[in-house]
Write an enzyme that holds these catalytic residues in place. Sequence first.
Site, PDB file in Angstrom:
ATOM      1  N   CYS A   1       8.192  -7.832   5.466  1.00 37.34           N
ATOM      2  CA  CYS A   1       9.464  -7.389   6.031  1.00 37.34           C
ATOM      3  C   CYS A   1      10.178  -8.612   6.580  1.00 37.34           C
ATOM      4  CB  CYS A   1       9.220  -6.382   7.155  1.00 37.34           C
ATOM      5  SG  CYS A   1      10.744  -5.686   7.836  1.00 37.34           S
TER       6      CYS A   1
ATOM      7  N   CYS B   1       1.187   3.994   8.047  1.00 32.88           N
ATOM      8  CA  CYS B   1       2.637   3.919   7.897  1.00 32.88           C
ATOM      9  C   CYS B   1       3.216   2.890   8.848  1.00 32.88           C
ATOM     10  CB  CYS B   1       3.262   5.271   8.163  1.00 32.88           C
ATOM     11  SG  CYS B   1       2.752   6.513   7.000  1.00 32.88           S
TER      12      CYS B   1
ATOM     13  N   CYS C   1       3.482   8.156   1.877  1.00 34.65           N
ATOM     14  CA  CYS C   1       4.123   7.094   2.651  1.00 34.65           C
ATOM     15  C   CYS C   1       4.346   5.907   1.710  1.00 34.65           C
ATOM     16  CB  CYS C   1       3.208   6.722   3.815  1.00 34.65           C
ATOM     17  SG  CYS C   1       3.932   5.492   4.893  1.00 34.65           S
TER      18      CYS C   1
ATOM     19  N   CYS D   1       4.927  -5.065  15.494  1.00 30.97           N
ATOM     20  CA  CYS D   1       4.595  -4.612  14.132  1.00 30.97           C
ATOM     21  C   CYS D   1       3.874  -5.696  13.350  1.00 30.97           C
ATOM     22  CB  CYS D   1       5.868  -4.203  13.405  1.00 30.97           C
ATOM     23  SG  CYS D   1       5.607  -3.789  11.668  1.00 30.97           S
TER      24      CYS D   1
ATOM     25  N   GLU E   1       0.834  -1.196   0.000  1.00 30.51           N
ATOM     26  CA  GLU E   1       0.000   0.000   0.000  1.00 30.51           C
ATOM     27  C   GLU E   1       0.866   1.241   0.000  1.00 30.51           C
ATOM     28  OE1 GLU E   1      -2.699  -0.206   3.245  1.00 30.51           O
ATOM     29  OE2 GLU E   1      -3.878  -1.792   2.313  1.00 30.51           O
TER      30      GLU E   1
ATOM     31  N   CYS F   1       9.872  -7.323  14.230  1.00 28.69           N
ATOM     32  CA  CYS F   1       9.600  -6.471  15.396  1.00 28.69           C
ATOM     33  C   CYS F   1       8.302  -6.941  16.038  1.00 28.69           C
ATOM     34  CB  CYS F   1       9.525  -5.014  14.985  1.00 28.69           C
ATOM     35  SG  CYS F   1      11.077  -4.459  14.240  1.00 28.69           S
TER      36      CYS F   1
HETATM   37  N1  SAH Z   1      10.986  -0.784   8.683  1.00 25.08           N
HETATM   38  C1  SAH Z   1      11.167   0.606   8.919  1.00 25.08           C
HETATM   39  C2  SAH Z   1      10.129   1.482   8.254  1.00 25.08           C
HETATM   40  C3  SAH Z   1       8.686   1.049   8.311  1.00 25.08           C
HETATM   41  S1  SAH Z   1       7.948   1.074   9.863  1.00 25.08           S
HETATM   42  C4  SAH Z   1      11.244   0.870  10.416  1.00 25.08           C
HETATM   43  O1  SAH Z   1      10.973  -0.036  11.199  1.00 25.08           O
HETATM   44  O2  SAH Z   1      11.612   1.987  10.777  1.00 25.08           O
HETATM   45  C5  SAH Z   1       7.536   2.782  10.186  1.00 25.08           C
HETATM   46  C6  SAH Z   1       7.312   3.064  11.668  1.00 25.08           C
HETATM   47  O3  SAH Z   1       6.062   2.513  12.162  1.00 25.08           O
HETATM   48  C7  SAH Z   1       8.407   2.471  12.547  1.00 25.08           C
HETATM   49  O4  SAH Z   1       8.861   3.392  13.499  1.00 25.08           O
HETATM   50  C8  SAH Z   1       7.687   1.317  13.190  1.00 25.08           C
HETATM   51  O5  SAH Z   1       8.340   0.934  14.371  1.00 25.08           O
HETATM   52  C9  SAH Z   1       6.299   1.883  13.409  1.00 25.08           C
HETATM   53  N2  SAH Z   1       5.271   0.867  13.709  1.00 25.08           N
HETATM   54  C10 SAH Z   1       5.196  -0.397  13.255  1.00 25.08           C
HETATM   55  N3  SAH Z   1       4.115  -1.030  13.766  1.00 25.08           N
HETATM   56  C11 SAH Z   1       3.487  -0.148  14.574  1.00 25.08           C
HETATM   57  C12 SAH Z   1       2.304  -0.202  15.383  1.00 25.08           C
HETATM   58  N4  SAH Z   1       1.556  -1.309  15.455  1.00 25.08           N
HETATM   59  N5  SAH Z   1       1.940   0.906  16.068  1.00 25.08           N
HETATM   60  C13 SAH Z   1       2.695   2.032  15.966  1.00 25.08           C
HETATM   61  N6  SAH Z   1       3.807   2.143  15.221  1.00 25.08           N
HETATM   62  C14 SAH Z   1       4.208   1.069  14.533  1.00 25.08           C
HETATM   63 FE1  SF4 Z   2       9.953  -4.413   9.597  1.00 20.16          FE
HETATM   64 FE2  SF4 Z   2       7.862  -3.592  11.006  1.00 20.16          FE
HETATM   65 FE3  SF4 Z   2      10.240  -3.880  12.179  1.00 20.16          FE
HETATM   66 FE4  SF4 Z   2       9.871  -1.862  10.425  1.00 20.16          FE
HETATM   67  S1  SF4 Z   2       8.825  -2.118  12.388  1.00 20.16           S
HETATM   68  S2  SF4 Z   2      11.624  -3.286  10.546  1.00 20.16           S
HETATM   69  S3  SF4 Z   2       8.422  -2.850   8.969  1.00 20.16           S
HETATM   70  S4  SF4 Z   2       8.987  -5.533  11.276  1.00 20.16           S
END
Ligand code: SAH
Ligand code: SF4
Length: 416
Positions: free
Chosen positions: A159, A391, A152, A166, A139, A163
């Site tokens: 990925c 995002c 965005c 996430c 998206e 994390c």
């Molecule tokens: N992979 C990269 C970029 C994409 S994630 C990264 O991790 O930085 C973009 C942002 O959204 C990151 O800071 C990530 O930690 C945050 N994010 C991911 N899942 C989330 C969630 N469920 N609630 C709030 N922020 C989240």
């Molecule tokens: Fe990947 Fe989500 Fe971690 Fe960003 S926050 S590195 S998108 S698993």
Amino acid sequence: MNPVSAETNSTSETTNAHVAAGANAPLEKIALETYVPPAKPSLVGLSRAEIAEQLGAIGVAPAQRKMRVQQLWHWIYVRGAKSFEEMTSISKEMRAQLDQHLTAARPEVVAEQVSNDGTRKWLLRLPSGDSIEKAHEVECVYIPETDRGTLCVSSQVGCTLNCSFCHTGTQRLVRNLTAGEIVGQIMLARDRLNDWAGRVTPTGSRLVTNVVMMGMGEPLYNFEAVRDALLIVADNEGIGISRRRITLSTSGVVPNIIRTGDEIGVMLAISLHAVRDELRNELVPLNRKYPIAELLQACRDYPGSSNARRITFEYVMLKGVNDSLDDAKLLVKMLKGIPAKINLIPFNPWPGTRYECSDWDQIEKFSEYIFNAGYSSPVRTPRGRDILAACGQLKSETEKLSVRERQALRAMAMTD
Ligand code: SAH
Ligand code: SF4
């Protein structure tokens, strides 16, 4: 490569946040490379030298190539031409020849949602290279505000990192986007918004003014494609979005942070989320490879950072996990000496997650401490616990964005 066998590498564990968050959970999955180039390659995403090469391959004389590249670059990246037919400054014969072998195609849009306030979300289908395999979907979201419009953008399908908070990290299917698929997201946003040269806007400026690499995927695990794409996006003779208006967010791929400064020169955002290694190992397992001290050193060394070009530290607010005042104090202390901004992101829960978003008054206390320590207002609008959907955690379903999700997207987009 057989995609199924590679996928099993991630095992069903990665779909279970509890297990994935454990200390022994795999640090990363393997990215599947099942991209199959279309029969007629698109010029979108190619460098000038690569376009010249393509022209050579279809028999354009060497003496003509430089001029043709200039013309094509202008038509594609300034005028937004989708076909060679539109490129009227190029001879008819040459246009026909180009059309026979090449395209200016962008990724296929399979769904578009437009909200009342102008927020738009596009679902893109990318070639998976295998008809049995589930289509690859990402998206891309456009967030308009009074002084800017932020796009965005995604860098991977899924990925490889896991994390624990996430949703993207739980997806099993991963493949890197090509430079063309990344640039293509900006192109199709401009197509849909009618935002190419010649469009008259009240302010005379473009609608897409900022780009954040905060969609699906870890951009620094797809470094070359992201670099090549962003250099095209920033190119003054084309799309021309200044490097200061492009922000790349990373979970902390240390070796590629300096390269980002040296080779791309865009603004940097770091997904920090924890101030102690033990906790960060659990939230962002990549921390086991690149711990906090190394990550912060890379930030100190980031080429071009200054008070005017601060690094953004993203910090997701997880109830009872990382949201105490002690955490806030340590956060301020550890960022000392780094030109930094802090973005507090209210956690957006997803089905199956074991985390909750911090209570609003705790977010306020945390934010106040940071504010008093000299960091500008990190959370800009009050919002509840069930916000934030796009995002960083873009979903493949095509449901509508709620009002609160849209508000949260704005908070994410405020990176400068
Ligand atoms: N992979 C990269 C970029 C994409 S994630 C990264 O991790 O930085 C973009 C942002 O959204 C990151 O800071 C990530 O930690 C945050 N994010 C991911 N899942 C989330 C969630 N469920 N609630 C709030 N922020 C989240
Ligand atoms: Fe990947 Fe989500 Fe971690 Fe960003 S926050 S590195 S998108 S698993």
